[in-house]
Design a protein around this motif. Sequence first.
Motif, short mmCIF file in Angstrom:
data_model
loop_
_atom_site.label_atom_id
_atom_site.label_comp_id
_atom_site.label_asym_id
_atom_site.label_seq_id
_atom_site.Cartn_x
_atom_site.Cartn_y
_atom_site.Cartn_z
N PHE A 70 -4.33 -10.05 -21.59
CA PHE A 70 -3.29 -10.95 -22.08
C PHE A 70 -2.13 -11.04 -21.08
CE2 PHE A 70 0.79 -11.51 -24.30
CZ PHE A 70 0.59 -12.77 -24.84
N ALA A 71 -1.79 -9.91 -20.47
CA ALA A 71 -0.60 -9.87 -19.61
C ALA A 71 -0.86 -10.41 -18.22
CB ALA A 71 -0.10 -8.42 -19.50
N PHE A 72 -2.14 -10.60 -17.84
CA PHE A 72 -2.44 -10.98 -16.46
C PHE A 72 -1.76 -12.29 -16.06
CE2 PHE A 72 -5.01 -13.01 -13.17
CZ PHE A 72 -5.13 -11.99 -12.25
N SER A 73 -1.95 -13.35 -16.85
CA SER A 73 -1.38 -14.65 -16.49
C SER A 73 0.15 -14.63 -16.47
CB SER A 73 -1.89 -15.74 -17.44
OG SER A 73 -3.21 -16.08 -17.12
N PRO A 74 0.83 -14.11 -17.53
CA PRO A 74 2.30 -14.05 -17.47
C PRO A 74 2.81 -13.21 -16.30
CG PRO A 74 1.56 -13.73 -19.72
CD PRO A 74 0.34 -13.69 -18.86
N LEU A 75 2.15 -12.06 -16.02
CA LEU A 75 2.59 -11.22 -14.90
C LEU A 75 2.35 -11.91 -13.56
CD1 LEU A 75 1.42 -7.63 -15.97
CD2 LEU A 75 3.77 -8.47 -15.71
N LYS A 76 1.25 -12.68 -13.51
CA LYS A 76 0.96 -13.41 -12.27
C LYS A 76 2.06 -14.44 -11.99
CE LYS A 76 -2.77 -15.99 -10.03
NZ LYS A 76 -4.10 -16.62 -10.22
N GLU A 77 2.54 -15.11 -13.05
CA GLU A 77 3.63 -16.06 -12.89
C GLU A 77 4.93 -15.36 -12.53
OE1 GLU A 77 4.20 -18.64 -16.18
OE2 GLU A 77 2.44 -19.87 -15.75
N LEU A 78 5.17 -14.20 -13.13
CA LEU A 78 6.42 -13.49 -12.92
C LEU A 78 6.47 -12.81 -11.56
CD1 LEU A 78 9.11 -12.43 -14.12
CD2 LEU A 78 7.80 -10.44 -14.98
N LEU A 79 5.39 -12.12 -11.18
CA LEU A 79 5.39 -11.33 -9.96
C LEU A 79 4.75 -12.03 -8.79
CD1 LEU A 79 4.26 -7.88 -11.47
CD2 LEU A 79 6.59 -8.63 -10.98
N GLY A 80 3.87 -12.99 -9.07
CA GLY A 80 3.07 -13.57 -8.01
C GLY A 80 1.79 -12.76 -7.84
N ALA A 81 0.71 -13.41 -7.41
CA ALA A 81 -0.59 -12.73 -7.30
C ALA A 81 -0.54 -11.55 -6.35
CB ALA A 81 -1.65 -13.74 -6.85
N GLU A 82 0.20 -11.70 -5.23
CA GLU A 82 0.22 -10.62 -4.24
C GLU A 82 0.85 -9.35 -4.80
OE1 GLU A 82 3.89 -13.20 -3.59
OE2 GLU A 82 1.77 -13.46 -4.06
N ASN A 83 1.94 -9.49 -5.56
CA ASN A 83 2.59 -8.31 -6.13
C ASN A 83 1.83 -7.75 -7.33
OD1 ASN A 83 4.79 -8.29 -4.30
ND2 ASN A 83 5.79 -9.92 -5.47
N LEU A 84 1.14 -8.62 -8.07
CA LEU A 84 0.37 -8.16 -9.22
C LEU A 84 -0.80 -7.28 -8.76
CD1 LEU A 84 -0.27 -8.10 -12.22
CD2 LEU A 84 -1.49 -10.27 -11.95
N PHE A 85 -1.52 -7.74 -7.73
CA PHE A 85 -2.63 -6.93 -7.24
C PHE A 85 -2.13 -5.68 -6.52
CE2 PHE A 85 -5.02 -10.99 -7.63
CZ PHE A 85 -5.99 -10.54 -8.51
N LEU A 86 -0.94 -5.76 -5.95
CA LEU A 86 -0.33 -4.56 -5.37
C LEU A 86 -0.03 -3.54 -6.47
CD1 LEU A 86 0.80 -3.20 -2.81
CD2 LEU A 86 2.99 -4.30 -3.31
N LEU A 87 0.45 -4.01 -7.62
CA LEU A 87 0.71 -3.13 -8.77
C LEU A 87 -0.58 -2.48 -9.25
CD1 LEU A 87 2.50 -2.02 -11.07
CD2 LEU A 87 2.07 -4.16 -12.30
N PHE A 88 -1.65 -3.29 -9.40
CA PHE A 88 -2.94 -2.74 -9.80
C PHE A 88 -3.44 -1.71 -8.78
CE2 PHE A 88 -3.97 -6.74 -12.43
CZ PHE A 88 -3.54 -6.12 -13.59
#
Length: 558
Positions: free
Chosen positions: A508-526
């Motif tokens: 559920f959080a993937f799309s909102p986090l992707k918009e908030l952080l950007g894909a590069e920072n989201l995958f960095l978080l993972f």
Amino acid sequence: MALTCAPPLLNLKLKNKYSQHHFCVAKKSNSVATTPVRNSLSLDFDSRSFWANDKGFRIRFLRAAPKPNLMKVGASSGEGKSFNSETTQQEVFAWSSVILPFLFPALGGLLFGYDIGATSGATISLQSPELSGTNWFNFSAVQLGLVVSGSLYGALAGSLVVYPLADFLGRRRELIIASLFYLTGALLTAYAPGLGVLLVARFLYGLGIGMAMHGAPLYIAETCPSQIRGTLISLKELFIVMGILLGYFVGNFEINAIGGWRYMYGFSAPIALLMGLGMWSLPPSPRWLLLRAVQGKGSLQEYKEKALLALRKLRGCSGEDKVSERQIEDTLVSLKTAYAGNESEGSFLEVFQGPSLKAFIIGGGLVLFQQITGQPSVLYYAGPILQTAGFSAAADATKLSVVVGVFKLLMTGVAVLKVDDLGRRPLLIGGVAGLAFSLLLLSAYYKFLGGFPFVAVAALLLYVGCYQISFGPISWLMVSEIFPLRTRGKGISLAVLTNFGSNAIVTFAFSPLKELLGAENLFLLFGAIAVLSLVFVVTSVPETKGLSLEEIESKILK
């Protein structure tokens, strides 16, 4: 003096009604003498035993164990008591009688995997103005997250609902009800007139997932011959992966159709119907019937007769069958002994005390990290990730999703073949390290390697391959091994809830986090979480290869 009998571990022989082959051990004090009871021709050959008799050709797989299963024959009581509760007598069976009791429950896992694969293509179709076939295609990030994770919320609710009802329903009825939820959810999704109905349908389908993931492994484990139980339960994991691949294939085939997402989700309806009809044709689990008898839910003799009929049907036997009768008696004695030694199964709070707490930290930690390293997001959003990676055409993205699914299937096969050879820790450490690297590579692609689309494809394949040799199969294997007998049911239930809950939240959080952080920072978080999970595996997860459940409890947990 007591007479103790055990079958030979390895033999190759022709057998008829005039010959038997087994060994007896005469015990008195500490002296042991081994005597063959009947003469027969035997030949050691690998780990299989073949023979022919008047009922046709049959095959028996025998597996050497560190402790032989010796059955003590009491002169007065006439009841057999096992010296080792973790081993059982080797059964004679025909593969034709094993296939269907495995196949129909395993379809529940296939339908779970299919939802993951189909959703990857359906999210593309649903949001396309040209392909969705609706006027409500313009989803917000929250709405898309609800569509994708709706089935997972249903699975979480299904796991909660079925826990107190599992012994009342039984494994067979639980799987039949799961198939009805699957069927209703699939049909309602396919004909959904609006977003609200679509979300309800996704939730109903998820209820089927929750019940099937609880009932299927129980039914398979309780009805299949003991010597191939591990193989069949491992194959059930393979069915989940096959379902993911099937979802990718259907998504690729229907991606250019108007309203293709309806066909993608609706395709699971006939499979759900087959599952329900198949489970209706199968008998209840004999062990569940005997469990109800021991729990005092009815006449002991009546439940014994029902269990005997069920076992004979499962083994394809007719008429008088002394082997089945002996198995029923032995199982009943084992259940009575287990309940006599454990009057209470352990309270919910007991899972958080002593050895059970240590087991929950290990098992619960593995299934939690399995999800929060991004696994559900990468699978559910494989198509959109590939689109943003340079494969802008929907058809190109879905075709590459099929490649990802095939690779996932192959790597799952590698894990099944190697987990007992290499051990749990080496596969976990190597796989999780590769997982962290692939996530950091995805982040690097979105930051400064955008001109090289093959980097995203390589990172996805590396992620999937490393996941399938580590967190994918081994987390649940460790969960099934690590809990003490007293709290095993409660502990595994809590692990299932942890898994589905964290899965739903991350998806559920993937799309909102992707918009908030950007894909590069989201995958960095993972990726950072994956590094933490690697530290957890190295410091906290023990090696359980070659240990019996009692040895795990006594040597590791205490």
